[in-house]
Design a protein around this motif. Structure first.
Motif, PDB file in Angstrom:
ATOM      1  N   ARG A 147       0.826  -1.210   0.000  1.00 45.68           N
ATOM      2  CA  ARG A 147       0.000   0.000   0.000  1.00 45.68           C
ATOM      3  C   ARG A 147       0.857   1.254   0.000  1.00 45.68           C
ATOM      4  O   ARG A 147       1.990   1.252   0.471  1.00 45.68           O
ATOM      5  N   ASP A 148       0.275   2.323  -0.511  1.00 45.93           N
ATOM      6  CA  ASP A 148       0.906   3.627  -0.436  1.00 45.93           C
ATOM      7  C   ASP A 148       0.740   4.116   1.005  1.00 45.93           C
ATOM      8  O   ASP A 148      -0.390   4.222   1.494  1.00 45.93           O
ATOM      9  N   SER A 180      -1.680   7.433   1.400  1.00 48.27           N
ATOM     10  CA  SER A 180      -3.131   7.362   1.225  1.00 48.27           C
ATOM     11  C   SER A 180      -3.717   6.060   1.737  1.00 48.27           C
ATOM     12  O   SER A 180      -4.924   5.954   1.928  1.00 48.27           O
ATOM     13  N   LYS A 236      -3.860   3.460   0.048  1.00 47.25           N
ATOM     14  CA  LYS A 236      -4.461   2.741  -1.077  1.00 47.25           C
ATOM     15  C   LYS A 236      -3.488   1.719  -1.638  1.00 47.25           C
ATOM     16  O   LYS A 236      -2.267   1.850  -1.503  1.00 47.25           O
ATOM     17  N   VAL A 237      -4.049   0.706  -2.298  1.00 49.26           N
ATOM     18  CA  VAL A 237      -3.240  -0.379  -2.850  1.00 49.26           C
ATOM     19  C   VAL A 237      -2.465   0.121  -4.074  1.00 49.26           C
ATOM     20  O   VAL A 237      -3.031   0.769  -4.953  1.00 49.26           O
ATOM     21  N   ASN A 292      -9.955   1.234  -5.510  1.00 55.43           N
ATOM     22  CA  ASN A 292      -9.237   1.990  -4.483  1.00 55.43           C
ATOM     23  C   ASN A 292      -7.718   1.851  -4.601  1.00 55.43           C
ATOM     24  O   ASN A 292      -7.049   1.607  -3.614  1.00 55.43           O
ATOM     25  N   SER A 293      -7.213   1.982  -5.824  1.00 57.81           N
ATOM     26  CA  SER A 293      -5.784   1.743  -6.005  1.00 57.81           C
ATOM     27  C   SER A 293      -5.076   2.968  -6.570  1.00 57.81           C
ATOM     28  O   SER A 293      -5.703   3.899  -7.083  1.00 57.81           O
ATOM     29  N   VAL A 294      -3.767   2.950  -6.446  1.00 54.18           N
ATOM     30  CA  VAL A 294      -2.928   4.015  -7.013  1.00 54.18           C
ATOM     31  C   VAL A 294      -1.808   3.365  -7.810  1.00 54.18           C
ATOM     32  O   VAL A 294      -1.519   2.181  -7.623  1.00 54.18           O
ATOM     33  N   TYR A 354       2.505   8.949  -6.726  1.00 53.63           N
ATOM     34  CA  TYR A 354       1.403   8.003  -6.788  1.00 53.63           C
ATOM     35  C   TYR A 354       0.130   8.756  -7.159  1.00 53.63           C
ATOM     36  O   TYR A 354      -0.221   9.747  -6.526  1.00 53.63           O
ATOM     37  N   ASP A 410      -4.123   8.382  -8.309  1.00 53.18           N
ATOM     38  CA  ASP A 410      -5.274   7.488  -8.233  1.00 53.18           C
ATOM     39  C   ASP A 410      -5.464   6.752  -9.557  1.00 53.18           C
ATOM     40  O   ASP A 410      -5.389   7.348 -10.635  1.00 53.18           O
TER      41      ASP A 410
END
Lengths: 173, 538
Positions: free
Chosen positions: B323-324, B327, B329-330, B411-413, B422, B424
């Motif tokens: 994950r980042d 944020s 996010k994955v 929900n990823s970056v 990174y 979205d």
């Protein structure tokens, strides 16, 4: 309420306590394992097994090297779950990591006896050679491995990478 | 061909007690009762086994009918405990108060000298306020009000005899042709193992009001230290395990129950009850050098059930998506759109329910009786071990989440190659949303994809009974009565949506012992039970 009776009970009980505590030491000293030897054995008894364990590990090492390099095909056919395919090796796979460190424990015991006792130096010589080959194999397979911090038993139970110039160290030992 | 294996097991427990009881009643409203005693316990066992493989003559299943050297084994054990104990009850009649004090000293043979004698006391006090306070005593609506509190420190030795010394065994392949060779055992033992001690304190009350409503409430705190467990240690230490006294655990919680008799008539009775328990347990300190967690049951990638410092026990650890950190996010690959496995395992949750609640209903109408019991367990997670297999085969409902088409990982970056930042992810799709994702390690190797809530409501038991009328048996000389009873267990289970496997969290993988929180394809499936009984009274 019969006071005489009470007195007799108390007397009996006190007697039994006294009897128990007097005979306690021998009576309670029964925790010697009757099923297998404990502690350690004469180090010369360890060498045979150490050599056998060595020879038992190397066929597995052969499969490991062969399968990794692709010169041996997986006889079980295509299986996506094998450690080899996933590069997901555990300490027990191919008997490599665990098997070798386990054997080094026995080798170290023989070497320690050889350091203390001149008549054991031939045993210790053999043990040193096997130990050196074990570390060579470990380094070939894993690159940096625990060496000076390894096989310390209770003194170092977590994996720590204290890596030295391994071949120099072994030849100096 | 053929083999014979014989096993004989003998076990014997000898208990000798000597007890003296003293009683004094009504000394200025005080009653006293004192028990003191000594106890001697001796446990003996012996296990003998022998076997042959390959019968000399067919059909004779006897150890002597052999062609090769028979195998044999023996295990003997003996342990003794000498206990010395006292127990005092003191009751003060005017207050309805009872004080109960106990003490026991044990001397055990299983532990090393110097560590094998231990004392454990306890004390508790109960006061019946509805007797002691006149205002409550005279109130007709309060039938019982009792407060109680207790403190105890209980010692326990949870070990087999001869565990305090490491053993040496014959090496693999030995004995060979008259030659023996040994290997140093793989399990270390901590010097001076101590007994386990649990310090427990509790306070609570019982009540009954309006002759209809009764209940109880208890708050407790338990602290256990020196639990004796074999733990797994790094193989590079040259050993695989260590038997040691570990850490300090703490458990606190409440237990409460209420019972209400709604209708009390001769031909109709209706009562409902509810109970609730909350348990918050935690490992305060494992107490093993610099180890922060150790594994109880794990899979190859390290995910599994752990005991960890500062976390509830048992704790589930597993792999996550990379994950980042900013944020949360994955992070996916900017080209393939696939996430990656973070192989450093992290905490997923506790695997034992924190909340347990139950509701029961009792109805009796004439000759009929109905009993219903429903239960709730909640506040814990489980690992659905069947999930990866369902995803691999495509049988899992999750695999049609995106109709097995290309999809953008939710929900990823991804890392923008131009800026190195990174950004979205709205357009980088996973090229193959079918086997290209669901069968891959980026899906199946990530534990957090298969961690689900273990909460459930369950209709645990319904039973309906009918007592045959007494008049039927008036003329019978043998039968005095009869009843028919229909019973069903595990009838309905309600699980949250995220439990897509709709599996019963109470059924866990048997192969891993009692470590709750793991279900696999290899376990017994949940069972529903129906039955009927006919009982006759003579």
């Amino acid at each position: 309420m019969n006071t005489n009776k009470n007195r007799i009970y108390v007397l009996l009980m006190l007697t039994s306590i006294v009897v128990f505590s007097a005979s306690c030491k021998k009576f309670m000293d029964i925790n010697k394992n009757p099923n297998s030897p404990t502690g350690t054995v004469e180090e010369s008894f360890l060498l045979g097994k150490a050599i056998v364990a060595w020879s038992r590990t190397y066929p597995a090492a052969d499969s490991y090297g062969g399968e990794m390099s692709g010169s041996i095909a997986n006889p079980g056919g295509v299986s996506g779950f094998a450690a080899l395919i996933n590069y997901n090796f555990g300490p027990g796979d191919y008997g490599f990591w665990w098997g070798l460190y386990d054997n080094i424990t026995d080798l170290n015991a023989i070497i320690a006896r050889g350091n203390a006792d001149e008549s054991y130096k031939n045993y210790a010589g053999i043990a040193r050679i096997i130990k050196a080959v074990h570390f060579q194999a470990l380094v070939d397979a894993y690159n940096n491995v625990p060496y000076s911090a390894a096989n310390k038993g209770i003194e170092n139970m977590t994996l720590s990478m204290i890596m030295a110039l391994i071949f120099i160290k072994i030849s100096l030992h | 061909m053929g083999a014979v294996s014989d096993n004989m097991f003998y076990t014997n427990t000898l208990v000798g007690d000597f007890q003296a009881n003293f009683k004094k009643t009504n000394i200025e409203n005080w009653d006293f009762k004192l028990n003191i005693g000594t106890q001697l316990i001796q446990d003996d066992s012996k296990n003998l086994n022998a076997g042959i493989s390959g019968l000399a003559l067919p059909g004779i299943f006897n150890l002597s009918n052999l062609t090769t050297v028979p195998s044999a084994g023996e295990n003997i054990s003996q342990a003794r405990t000498i206990g010395l104990y006292g127990e005092l009850y003191a009751t003060y009649r005017k207050l309805g108060a009872t004080l109960h004090v106990t003490g026991r000293r044990d001397h055990v043979s299983i532990l090393d000298p110097g560590f094998n004698t231990f004392f454990y006391p306890s004390a508790d006090l109960a006061i019946v306020l509805s007797d002691a306070i006149p205002a409550i005593k005279n109130n007709p609506n309060i039938n019982l009000l009792k407060i109680r509190g207790g403190i105890s420190n209980v010692g326990n030795v949870n070990l087999n005899p001869y565990s305090t010394e490491p053993t040496v065994g014959q090496g693999a392949g030995y004995p060979y042709n008259g030659i023996v060779s040994y290997t140093i055992g793989d399990r270390l033992v901590q010097k001076g193992l101590k007994p386990e001690f649990t310090l427990g304190t509790e306070v609570g009350f019982d009540f009954e009001v309006f002759k209809r409503v009764s209940g109880e409430f208890t708050y407790y705190v338990n602290k256990t230290k020196n639990q004796t467990l074999p733990i797994t240690i790094a193989s590079s230490s040259g050993y695989s395990g260590l038997l040691s006294n570990v850490g300090l655990t703490r458990g606190a919680g409440v237990e409460a129950s209420v019972n209400v008799k709604i209708i009390e008539r001769d031909d109709l009775r209706l009562a409902i009850g509810a109970n609730y328990t909350y348990n918050d347990n935690k490992i305060v300190d494992l107490g093993i050098q610099d180890i922060n967690r150790f594994a109880l049951f794990t899979y190859g990638n390290g995910s599994g059930v752990y005991a960890a410092n500062g976390l509830p026990f048992p704790a589930y650890f597993g792999t996550t998506h990379v994950r980042d950190s900013a944020s949360g996010k994955v992070i996916v690959d900017p080209v393939t759109g696939l996430p990656t496995v973070n192989t450093n395992i992290s905490y997923m949750g506790n695997t034992q329910p924190r909340h347990r609640a139950g509701v029961n209903l009792d109805v009796e109408y004439k000759n009929f009786g109905l009993r219903v019991l429903a239960e709730y367990r909640g506040g814990y997670v489980m690992y659905a071990g069947a999930g990866p297999s369902y995803d691999f085969s495509g049988a899992g409902i999750n695999t049609v989440m995106f109709d097995r088409e290309r999809f953008v990982f939710p929900n990823s970056v991804y890392k923008d190659p131009a800026t190195g930042q990174y950004v979205d992810n709205t357009n980088v799709t996973i090229a193959d949303g079918n086997v290209g994702y669901w069968t891959q390690d980026q899906r199946r190797g990530i534990t957090e994809n298969y961690i689900i809530s273990g909460d459930f409501w369950k209709l645990r038991e319904v039973s309906l009974s009918y007592n045959l009328p007494k008049s039927l048996f008036n003329n019978s000389r043998f039968f005095k009565g009869a009843a028919i009873n229909f019973i069903g267990r595990n009838l309905i289970i309600l699980v949250p949506k995220e439990n897509v496997y709709a599996t019963d969290p109470e059924y866990s993988d048997n192969a891993n012992g009692n470590y709750l929180g793991i279900s696999t394809l290899a376990q017994n499936p949940p069972a529903r039970y129906y039955g009927a009984t006919l009982s006759l009274n003579f």
